[in-house]
Design a protein around this motif. Sequence first.
Motif, PDB file in Angstrom:
ATOM      1  N   ILE A 189      30.455  41.221  48.308  1.00 35.31           N
ATOM      2  CA  ILE A 189      30.183  39.880  47.793  1.00 35.31           C
ATOM      3  C   ILE A 189      31.501  39.166  47.526  1.00 35.31           C
ATOM      4  O   ILE A 189      32.382  39.703  46.850  1.00 35.31           O
ATOM      5  N   VAL A 190      31.632  37.952  48.077  1.00 35.77           N
ATOM      6  CA  VAL A 190      32.842  37.145  47.930  1.00 35.77           C
ATOM      7  C   VAL A 190      32.464  35.821  47.287  1.00 35.77           C
ATOM      8  O   VAL A 190      31.504  35.169  47.717  1.00 35.77           O
ATOM      9  N   PHE A 191      33.219  35.426  46.273  1.00 33.63           N
ATOM     10  CA  PHE A 191      32.923  34.210  45.526  1.00 33.63           C
ATOM     11  C   PHE A 191      33.983  33.136  45.781  1.00 33.63           C
ATOM     12  O   PHE A 191      35.092  33.429  46.215  1.00 33.63           O
ATOM     13  N   GLN A 192      33.624  31.908  45.444  1.00 32.34           N
ATOM     14  CA  GLN A 192      34.550  30.788  45.607  1.00 32.34           C
ATOM     15  C   GLN A 192      35.777  30.936  44.709  1.00 32.34           C
ATOM     16  O   GLN A 192      36.880  30.546  45.078  1.00 32.34           O
ATOM     17  N   ASP A 193      35.587  31.519  43.525  1.00 30.02           N
ATOM     18  CA  ASP A 193      36.687  31.601  42.556  1.00 30.02           C
ATOM     19  C   ASP A 193      37.352  32.984  42.508  1.00 30.02           C
ATOM     20  O   ASP A 193      37.987  33.348  41.524  1.00 30.02           O
ATOM     21  N   PHE A 194      37.190  33.764  43.563  1.00 33.91           N
ATOM     22  CA  PHE A 194      37.923  35.006  43.818  1.00 33.91           C
ATOM     23  C   PHE A 194      37.533  36.162  42.886  1.00 33.91           C
ATOM     24  O   PHE A 194      37.313  37.267  43.336  1.00 33.91           O
ATOM     25  N   LYS A 195      37.529  35.915  41.564  1.00 32.88           N
ATOM     26  CA  LYS A 195      37.167  36.938  40.571  1.00 32.88           C
ATOM     27  C   LYS A 195      38.074  38.173  40.652  1.00 32.88           C
ATOM     28  O   LYS A 195      37.615  39.315  40.513  1.00 32.88           O
ATOM     29  N   LEU A 196      39.356  37.954  40.848  1.00 35.80           N
ATOM     30  CA  LEU A 196      40.317  39.061  40.811  1.00 35.80           C
ATOM     31  C   LEU A 196      40.687  39.364  39.357  1.00 35.80           C
ATOM     32  O   LEU A 196      40.640  38.498  38.491  1.00 35.80           O
ATOM     33  N   LEU A 197      41.072  40.609  39.114  1.00 33.27           N
ATOM     34  CA  LEU A 197      41.479  41.029  37.773  1.00 33.27           C
ATOM     35  C   LEU A 197      42.971  40.728  37.612  1.00 33.27           C
ATOM     36  O   LEU A 197      43.806  41.316  38.310  1.00 33.27           O
ATOM     37  N   PRO A 198      43.341  39.818  36.706  1.00 33.30           N
ATOM     38  CA  PRO A 198      44.709  39.305  36.672  1.00 33.30           C
ATOM     39  C   PRO A 198      45.772  40.327  36.303  1.00 33.30           C
ATOM     40  O   PRO A 198      46.938  40.168  36.680  1.00 33.30           O
ATOM     41  N   ARG A 199      45.404  41.378  35.574  1.00 35.74           N
ATOM     42  CA  ARG A 199      46.402  42.351  35.119  1.00 35.74           C
ATOM     43  C   ARG A 199      46.585  43.515  36.082  1.00 35.74           C
ATOM     44  O   ARG A 199      47.371  44.424  35.813  1.00 35.74           O
ATOM     45  N   LEU A 200      45.835  43.487  37.176  1.00 36.24           N
ATOM     46  CA  LEU A 200      45.977  44.525  38.202  1.00 36.24           C
ATOM     47  C   LEU A 200      46.688  43.951  39.419  1.00 36.24           C
ATOM     48  O   LEU A 200      46.528  42.776  39.750  1.00 36.24           O
ATOM     49  N   THR A 201      47.466  44.784  40.089  1.00 32.27           N
ATOM     50  CA  THR A 201      48.098  44.353  41.331  1.00 32.27           C
ATOM     51  C   THR A 201      47.037  44.158  42.409  1.00 32.27           C
ATOM     52  O   THR A 201      45.872  44.545  42.243  1.00 32.27           O
ATOM     53  N   ILE A 202      47.464  43.591  43.525  1.00 34.71           N
ATOM     54  CA  ILE A 202      46.547  43.412  44.659  1.00 34.71           C
ATOM     55  C   ILE A 202      45.987  44.754  45.094  1.00 34.71           C
ATOM     56  O   ILE A 202      44.776  44.911  45.295  1.00 34.71           O
ATOM     57  N   PHE A 203      46.856  45.752  45.223  1.00 34.09           N
ATOM     58  CA  PHE A 203      46.414  47.098  45.602  1.00 34.09           C
ATOM     59  C   PHE A 203      45.396  47.616  44.594  1.00 34.09           C
ATOM     60  O   PHE A 203      44.335  48.124  44.966  1.00 34.09           O
ATOM     61  N   GLU A 204      45.693  47.455  43.307  1.00 37.13           N
ATOM     62  CA  GLU A 204      44.820  47.989  42.261  1.00 37.13           C
ATOM     63  C   GLU A 204      43.481  47.263  42.198  1.00 37.13           C
ATOM     64  O   GLU A 204      42.449  47.878  41.911  1.00 37.13           O
ATOM     65  N   ASN A 205      43.471  45.945  42.480  1.00 35.82           N
ATOM     66  CA  ASN A 205      42.220  45.197  42.506  1.00 35.82           C
ATOM     67  C   ASN A 205      41.270  45.764  43.548  1.00 35.82           C
ATOM     68  O   ASN A 205      40.070  45.903  43.290  1.00 35.82           O
ATOM     69  N   ILE A 206      41.804  46.056  44.722  1.00 38.45           N
ATOM     70  CA  ILE A 206      40.964  46.593  45.796  1.00 38.45           C
ATOM     71  C   ILE A 206      40.583  48.038  45.506  1.00 38.45           C
ATOM     72  O   ILE A 206      39.423  48.445  45.680  1.00 38.45           O
ATOM     73  N   ALA A 207      41.539  48.812  45.017  1.00 44.15           N
ATOM     74  CA  ALA A 207      41.281  50.222  44.707  1.00 44.15           C
ATOM     75  C   ALA A 207      40.192  50.375  43.660  1.00 44.15           C
ATOM     76  O   ALA A 207      39.372  51.297  43.723  1.00 44.15           O
ATOM     77  N   TYR A 208      40.158  49.452  42.705  1.00 42.73           N
ATOM     78  CA  TYR A 208      39.187  49.548  41.607  1.00 42.73           C
ATOM     79  C   TYR A 208      37.755  49.568  42.141  1.00 42.73           C
ATOM     80  O   TYR A 208      36.899  50.295  41.610  1.00 42.73           O
ATOM     81  N   ALA A 209      37.501  48.784  43.192  1.00 44.33           N
ATOM     82  CA  ALA A 209      36.150  48.732  43.769  1.00 44.33           C
ATOM     83  C   ALA A 209      35.719  50.090  44.319  1.00 44.33           C
ATOM     84  O   ALA A 209      34.522  50.400  44.365  1.00 44.33           O
ATOM     85  N   LEU A 210      36.670  50.909  44.729  1.00 44.04           N
ATOM     86  CA  LEU A 210      36.374  52.242  45.249  1.00 44.04           C
ATOM     87  C   LEU A 210      36.380  53.293  44.146  1.00 44.04           C
ATOM     88  O   LEU A 210      35.623  54.264  44.191  1.00 44.04           O
ATOM     89  N   GLN A 211      37.226  53.092  43.145  1.00 42.54           N
ATOM     90  CA  GLN A 211      37.312  54.060  42.045  1.00 42.54           C
ATOM     91  C   GLN A 211      36.029  54.088  41.224  1.00 42.54           C
ATOM     92  O   GLN A 211      35.595  55.153  40.773  1.00 42.54           O
ATOM     93  N   VAL A 212      35.387  52.907  41.062  1.00 42.71           N
ATOM     94  CA  VAL A 212      34.168  52.873  40.242  1.00 42.71           C
ATOM     95  C   VAL A 212      33.000  53.589  40.915  1.00 42.71           C
ATOM     96  O   VAL A 212      32.037  53.957  40.240  1.00 42.71           O
ATOM     97  N   ILE A 213      33.091  53.804  42.208  1.00 44.71           N
ATOM     98  CA  ILE A 213      32.055  54.590  42.891  1.00 44.71           C
ATOM     99  C   ILE A 213      32.569  55.985  43.219  1.00 44.71           C
ATOM    100  O   ILE A 213      32.025  56.688  44.067  1.00 44.71           O
ATOM    101  N   GLU A 214      33.662  56.366  42.528  1.00 40.94           N
ATOM    102  CA  GLU A 214      34.168  57.735  42.493  1.00 40.94           C
ATOM    103  C   GLU A 214      34.639  58.255  43.843  1.00 40.94           C
ATOM    104  O   GLU A 214      34.432  59.425  44.182  1.00 40.94           O
ATOM    105  N   LYS A 215      35.300  57.385  44.608  1.00 38.65           N
ATOM    106  CA  LYS A 215      35.955  57.853  45.824  1.00 38.65           C
ATOM    107  C   LYS A 215      37.209  58.655  45.453  1.00 38.65           C
ATOM    108  O   LYS A 215      37.847  58.394  44.438  1.00 38.65           O
TER     109      LYS A 215
END
Length: 227
Positions: free
Chosen positions: A83-109
Amino acid sequence: MIEFKNVVKDYGNGVLGADHLSVRINQGDFVYVVGPSGAGKSTFIKLMYHDLTATSGEIRVNNYNVAAITNKEIPFLRRELGIVFQDFKLLPRLTIFENIAYALQVIEKQPEEVEKRVNEVLKLVGLSDKAQNFPNEISGGEQQRVAIARAIANRPGILIADEPTGNLDPDTSEEIINILENINQDGTTIVMATHNSNMVNEHKHRVLEISAGKLTRDQEGGVYENE
């Protein structure tokens, strides 16, 4: 992949976001959802991933009856969607790498799988050199590319984009649509709500037009005049 059967979303006071709406979207389709402001585009999109609950009717997304889904099942449905939104919804305190990684970490990859996949999707969206930047250090178009990378990190069968170019200039919007088309060519179904008539008319795909909650047009390679 996605099927609406006689779906109604009643907001009360006579306002129908979906008015007996029926449509089928097949695997591998690229679909624009168009229509004037307030027509029901966002309602249609949000019903797919159960951000809204239908008043009546049937919604099937993959093997889920979304209109009748339990709260326990919702996270599993959303794992199969990007799901992609108009306002991005990135986590400001995480790096670009960490923002993407978080989506995989929460499903325990596993960590090694996370690192490999994040690097793959960063390369796909042309941002390998921005991995250690924070969201406020990159442009709006780059932030949207990060949002797309995050959305496809778990290899979803369906990517839902709600006005993903709404805040972007024409050149950056062109970059985003090219990325989405590349993702679609790899087999991912794309459903994209947009008011960008130039994009719809220059990058021809199936057009679903919604007006007052009703599906008024379903046309392959259709044009759109944004009034």
